[in-house]
Design an enzyme around this catalytic site. Structure first.
Site, PDB file in Angstrom:
ATOM      1  N   ASP A  23     -11.415   4.801  16.126  1.00 38.90           N
ATOM      2  CA  ASP A  23     -12.220   5.932  15.650  1.00 38.90           C
ATOM      3  C   ASP A  23     -13.479   6.111  16.493  1.00 38.90           C
ATOM      4  OD1 ASP A  23     -13.323   3.567  14.703  1.00 38.90           O
ATOM      5  OD2 ASP A  23     -13.513   4.233  12.621  1.00 38.90           O
ATOM      6  N   ARG A  36       0.787  -1.237   0.000  1.00 35.81           N
ATOM      7  CA  ARG A  36       0.000   0.000   0.000  1.00 35.81           C
ATOM      8  C   ARG A  36       0.819   1.288   0.000  1.00 35.81           C
ATOM      9  NH1 ARG A  36      -5.152  -1.200   4.083  1.00 35.81           N
ATOM     10  NH2 ARG A  36      -6.006  -2.963   2.869  1.00 35.81           N
ATOM     11  N   HIS A  59     -13.548   3.353   2.109  1.00 38.97           N
ATOM     12  CA  HIS A  59     -13.810   2.190   1.263  1.00 38.97           C
ATOM     13  C   HIS A  59     -15.182   1.582   1.531  1.00 38.97           C
ATOM     14  CE1 HIS A  59     -12.133   0.448   5.004  1.00 38.97           C
ATOM     15  NE2 HIS A  59     -13.035  -0.477   4.787  1.00 38.97           N
ATOM     16  N   ASP A  84      -3.931   3.776   5.375  1.00 40.63           N
ATOM     17  CA  ASP A  84      -3.012   3.530   4.257  1.00 40.63           C
ATOM     18  C   ASP A  84      -3.727   3.113   2.972  1.00 40.63           C
ATOM     19  OD1 ASP A  84      -3.778   0.983   4.962  1.00 40.63           O
ATOM     20  OD2 ASP A  84      -1.770   0.280   5.507  1.00 40.63           O
ATOM     21  N   ASP A  85      -5.066   3.100   2.987  1.00 39.25           N
ATOM     22  CA  ASP A  85      -5.812   2.891   1.746  1.00 39.25           C
ATOM     23  C   ASP A  85      -6.527   4.171   1.316  1.00 39.25           C
ATOM     24  OD1 ASP A  85      -7.763   2.980   3.690  1.00 39.25           O
ATOM     25  OD2 ASP A  85      -8.681   1.054   3.181  1.00 39.25           O
TER      26      ASP A  85
END
Length: 343
Positions: free
Chosen positions: A258, A95, A282, A168-169
């Site tokens: 989160d 990634r 995503h 990291d996406d």
């Protein structure tokens, strides 16, 4: 004659009263439709986040019952922002290369990668911006809260005005992010992000000493889309979440990083989330983002639905074998001056 005079005076007073009643009725009738239901219900703010769009109700009622002028926030520049990217050793090669080739180049000095292992190769490629948190490489709540705790403390130890967390996406449109933050003051308490659910999260109130526990509800910005905290808010959180205390709260409520962030800010500190629709995770179908809006969006993401179907933005550019995440093509669309972009 005296009776006639008295009658005329009474008639004049009656007419004046009727005129004034009609005037105020018409005035209220004109003003009332301009007030929404949310503007008339003062107690609603605890249940709905502030929003920069119309997808969520806005906190339009001033706590004191009146309106106050908001001073123009100070200018925000790229070096005012501490950008943290959560990753893991397992994904360094899968990634990070596309991030380093694209949006990392827009803010090399501001972006830090928080991982769980030493990696000399990527330490060099990031100019020393890899932080080994010494947290577990697992994806459980304890490991996630551990990394977020290190991210948060690292920001507090910096001189930056804003803390922005991403995964990291994510692809981050850095100039658009900086522009957004310029609309807010880091000296005020701001929690900017986007929920992944359409209603507040409800959990059991483990702090209550009552024999029958009650539920509490709060919003949280999903980490997969990214979120930002102003320095003023981070300093307000310091006694509760600083110096590793963030992990303890995450363990107490038994929820991921989160959600823990939202719990601290919305529930404990009573500071509302401000929804920014330009953050995307995503969890959303990326193909529905229109290309003519890309310059206005702040974050993008990708994921695999199945072996043959991938959740990515719809954009022409590089071959899918070279650019499966579509981040290279997206970057060249946004910033075509990069040397690797086709001419």
């Amino acid at each position: 004659m005296p009776r006639l005079k008295t009658f005329l005076q009474a008639l004049t007073l009656l007419a004046a009263t009727a005129y004034l009643s009609l005037f105020f009725y018409q005035r209220n009738d004109t003003v009332a439709p301009q007030l929404s239901k949310n503007e008339l219900e003062v107690g609603w703010q605890e249940r709905a986040p502030r929003s920069l769009s119309k997808d969520y109700p806005e906190a339009a009622v001033d706590a004191g019952g009146g309106s106050t002028a908001t001073p123009k926030p100070p200018n925000t520049r790229p070096h005012d922002v501490f950008i943290s990217v959560k990753t893991t050793g397992h994904y360094h090669h899968a990634r990070l290369p596309v991030i380093l080739k694209t949006w990392f180049q827009l803010a090399k000095d501001q972006i830090w990668f928080f991982t769980d292992t030493d990696d000399a190769e990527f330490q060099q490629k990031t100019n020393g911006h890899m932080v080994n948190t010494n947290c577990s490489s697992s994806h459980n709540r304890k490991a996630l809260c551990c990394k977020m705790s290190v991210e948060f403390d690292s920001f507090l130890n910096s001189d930056k005005k804003w803390f922005c967390h991403f995964d990291d996406d994510n692809y981050v449109n850095v100039p658009r992010l900086v522009k957004l933050l310029g609309d807010f003051s880091h000296q005020e308490e701001w929690y900017l992000g986007k929920p992944s659910i359409r209603a507040p999260l409800e959990i059991l109130n483990r702090e209550s000493k009552a024999p029958i526990k009650q539920n509490i509800s709060f919003w949280f910005a999903t980490g997969g889309a990214g979120f930002c905290l102003s320095r003023a808010l981070a300093l307000k959180m310091l006694p509760l979440a600083g110096d590793g205390k963030f992990m303890s709260i995450g363990e107490k409520i038994r929820l991921p990083d989160d959600v823990t962030m939202g719990y601290i800010i919305e529930h404990l500190l009573r500071k509302p989330l401000t929804v920014v629709d330009q953050f995307h995770s995503h969890l959303e179908p990326m193909k529905f983002l229109r290309q003519d809006t890309f310059h206005d969006q702040i974050t993008f993401s990708y994921s695999k639905y199945s072996k043959d179907e991938i959740n990515v933005v719809k954009i022409d550019g590089f071959d899918n074998r070279i650019d499966p995440t579509r981040f290279l093509s997206l970057h060249c669309f946004l910033f075509p001056y990069f040397t690797f972009c086709p001419r």
